[in-house]
Write a protein that holds these residues in place. Structure first.
Motif, mmCIF file in Angstrom:
data_model
loop_
_atom_site.group_PDB
_atom_site.id
_atom_site.type_symbol
_atom_site.label_atom_id
_atom_site.label_comp_id
_atom_site.label_asym_id
_atom_site.label_seq_id
_atom_site.Cartn_x
_atom_site.Cartn_y
_atom_site.Cartn_z
ATOM 1 N N VAL A 46 11.712 4.570 -18.937
ATOM 2 C CA VAL A 46 12.598 5.488 -18.406
ATOM 3 C C VAL A 46 12.628 4.860 -16.797
ATOM 4 C CG1 VAL A 46 12.230 7.301 -19.694
ATOM 5 C CG2 VAL A 46 10.855 7.034 -17.805
ATOM 6 N N GLY A 47 11.577 3.980 -16.424
ATOM 7 C CA GLY A 47 11.436 3.262 -15.397
ATOM 8 C C GLY A 47 10.483 2.353 -15.245
ATOM 9 N N LEU A 48 10.575 1.713 -14.163
ATOM 10 C CA LEU A 48 9.408 0.731 -13.761
ATOM 11 C C LEU A 48 9.113 1.105 -12.321
ATOM 12 C CD1 LEU A 48 8.162 -2.050 -14.682
ATOM 13 C CD2 LEU A 48 10.014 -3.282 -13.461
ATOM 14 N N LEU A 49 7.687 0.830 -11.901
ATOM 15 C CA LEU A 49 7.049 1.294 -10.927
ATOM 16 C C LEU A 49 6.303 -0.025 -10.562
ATOM 17 C CD1 LEU A 49 6.684 3.102 -8.576
ATOM 18 C CD2 LEU A 49 4.057 3.471 -9.778
ATOM 19 N N CYS A 50 7.078 -0.868 -9.190
ATOM 20 C CA CYS A 50 6.393 -2.031 -8.580
ATOM 21 C C CYS A 50 5.555 -1.743 -7.301
ATOM 22 C CB CYS A 50 7.506 -3.169 -8.502
ATOM 23 S SG CYS A 50 8.206 -3.550 -10.173
ATOM 24 N N GLN A 51 4.820 -2.700 -7.149
ATOM 25 C CA GLN A 51 4.111 -2.785 -5.664
ATOM 26 C C GLN A 51 5.029 -2.454 -4.644
ATOM 27 O OE1 GLN A 51 1.591 -6.311 -5.421
ATOM 28 N NE2 GLN A 51 -0.018 -5.633 -6.798
ATOM 29 N N SER A 52 6.145 -3.271 -4.458
ATOM 30 C CA SER A 52 7.038 -3.078 -3.613
ATOM 31 C C SER A 52 7.581 -1.832 -3.353
ATOM 32 C CB SER A 52 8.049 -3.988 -3.825
ATOM 33 O OG SER A 52 8.857 -3.960 -5.012
ATOM 34 N N ASP A 53 7.656 -0.911 -4.562
ATOM 35 C CA ASP A 53 8.006 0.518 -4.353
ATOM 36 C C ASP A 53 7.258 1.345 -3.895
ATOM 37 O OD1 ASP A 53 10.615 -0.142 -6.053
ATOM 38 O OD2 ASP A 53 9.175 0.146 -7.910
ATOM 39 N N LEU A 54 5.940 1.045 -3.889
ATOM 40 C CA LEU A 54 4.904 1.692 -3.291
ATOM 41 C C LEU A 54 4.536 1.174 -1.687
ATOM 42 C CD1 LEU A 54 2.560 1.776 -6.275
ATOM 43 C CD2 LEU A 54 3.864 3.683 -5.282
ATOM 44 N N ILE A 55 4.835 -0.020 -1.437
ATOM 45 C CA ILE A 55 4.828 -0.447 -0.122
ATOM 46 C C ILE A 55 5.775 0.155 0.624
ATOM 47 C CG2 ILE A 55 4.822 -2.508 1.297
ATOM 48 C CD1 ILE A 55 3.320 -4.158 -1.012
ATOM 49 N N PHE A 56 6.893 0.318 0.089
ATOM 50 C CA PHE A 56 8.099 1.157 0.793
ATOM 51 C C PHE A 56 7.654 2.355 1.468
ATOM 52 C CE2 PHE A 56 11.807 3.880 1.138
ATOM 53 C CZ PHE A 56 12.939 2.877 1.423
ATOM 54 N N GLN A 57 6.592 3.151 0.916
ATOM 55 C CA GLN A 57 6.404 4.357 1.645
ATOM 56 C C GLN A 57 5.616 4.222 2.891
ATOM 57 O OE1 GLN A 57 3.891 6.256 -1.542
ATOM 58 N NE2 GLN A 57 5.296 7.519 -1.466
ATOM 59 N N GLN A 58 5.244 2.903 3.195
ATOM 60 C CA GLN A 58 4.378 2.767 4.441
ATOM 61 C C GLN A 58 5.421 2.068 5.439
ATOM 62 O OE1 GLN A 58 1.482 3.518 4.660
ATOM 63 N NE2 GLN A 58 1.604 4.032 2.334
ATOM 64 N N LYS A 59 6.642 2.178 5.171
ATOM 65 C CA LYS A 59 7.622 1.710 6.361
ATOM 66 C C LYS A 59 8.156 3.016 7.041
ATOM 67 C CE LYS A 59 12.142 1.343 4.940
ATOM 68 N NZ LYS A 59 13.527 0.736 4.747
ATOM 69 N N GLU A 60 8.524 2.910 8.209
ATOM 70 C CA GLU A 60 9.067 4.059 9.087
ATOM 71 C C GLU A 60 10.408 4.602 8.516
ATOM 72 O OE1 GLU A 60 8.763 3.427 13.320
ATOM 73 O OE2 GLU A 60 6.618 2.837 13.010
ATOM 74 N N MET A 61 10.671 5.504 8.687
ATOM 75 C CA MET A 61 12.006 6.122 8.350
ATOM 76 C C MET A 61 13.111 5.726 9.476
ATOM 77 S SD MET A 61 13.734 8.113 5.956
ATOM 78 C CE MET A 61 15.217 8.853 6.045
ATOM 79 N N PRO A 62 14.021 5.250 8.974
ATOM 80 C CA PRO A 62 15.076 4.646 9.909
ATOM 81 C C PRO A 62 15.743 5.643 10.468
ATOM 82 C CG PRO A 62 15.890 4.118 7.727
ATOM 83 C CD PRO A 62 14.366 4.621 7.424
ATOM 84 N N VAL A 63 16.171 5.780 11.760
ATOM 85 C CA VAL A 63 17.182 6.666 12.517
ATOM 86 C C VAL A 63 18.701 6.235 12.390
ATOM 87 C CG1 VAL A 63 17.572 7.604 14.637
ATOM 88 C CG2 VAL A 63 15.155 7.239 14.032
ATOM 89 N N PRO A 64 19.326 6.716 11.513
ATOM 90 C CA PRO A 64 20.741 6.305 11.309
ATOM 91 C C PRO A 64 21.343 6.154 12.699
ATOM 92 C CG PRO A 64 20.627 8.527 10.756
ATOM 93 C CD PRO A 64 19.242 8.430 11.246
ATOM 94 N N PRO A 65 22.065 5.065 12.670
ATOM 95 C CA PRO A 65 22.939 4.725 13.886
ATOM 96 C C PRO A 65 24.199 5.799 13.672
ATOM 97 C CG PRO A 65 23.302 3.051 12.372
ATOM 98 C CD PRO A 65 22.086 3.972 11.815
ATOM 99 N N ILE A 66 24.392 6.550 14.760
ATOM 100 C CA ILE A 66 25.618 7.550 14.859
ATOM 101 C C ILE A 66 26.395 7.218 16.088
ATOM 102 C CG2 ILE A 66 23.992 9.156 13.995
ATOM 103 C CD1 ILE A 66 23.746 10.323 16.956
#
Length: 151
Positions: A46-66
């Motif tokens: 039903v899916g695949l979990l990779c290290q990169s998916d978990l490393i993603f959690q350590q990045k900051e949430m981008p503030v969307p340009p408006i």
């Protein structure tokens, strides 16, 4: 011709969608693997979990340009993308962080095709399936082993 069936790992370490993220991280680290298949109760992929998916959690949430026009605020990219990123950043279970429609190969897929997929798409782990049934997993090391001459 060497195929997926010849090199795939059949002793598969899997998780299910409800597995807690810390447990999935332990599995990846303790087994020195880059990704882990996610299977349901019927052993279907039903899916695949990779290290990169978990490393993603350590990045900051981008503030969307408006931009604003007459006191109205308009985002410059879709709220769906923001929602998806927030979901991954805040994931507590595998289901929230996994890739839910992973690229797969079949048992008869030639190694040359698997190698091309890995190189071109930057994949480290490819599930081997028969329909939805998980048969095995191929990692980059499995491809490298084919380069060692057999005595």
């Amino acid at each position: 011709m060497i195929t997926a069936k010849d090199i795939m790992e059949t002793n598969i370490i899997c998780v299910n969608p409800d597995t807690e993220i810390p447990r999935a991280v332990e599995l990846l680290l303790n087994n020195h693997i880059n990704g882990v298949p996610v299977v349901n109760e019927r052993e279907e992929l039903v899916g695949l979990l990779c290290q990169s998916d978990l490393i993603f959690q350590q990045k900051e949430m981008p503030v969307p340009p408006i931009f604003t026009i007459l006191d109205s605020i308009f985002p410059l990219f879709s709220s769906k993308k923001i929602d998806e990123e927030f979901k991954k950043l805040s994931a507590t279970k595998v289901e929230q962080a996994m890739v839910s429609d992973p690229v797969t190969v079949e048992a008869h897929t030639p190694v040359s095709e698997i190698a091309s997929l890995m190189v071109e798409k930057h994949f480290h782990t490819l599930p081997v399936v028969d329909g939805k049934k998980l048969l095995g997993v191929i990692g980059k090391e499995d491809i490298l082993k084919t380069l060692i001459p057999k005595e």
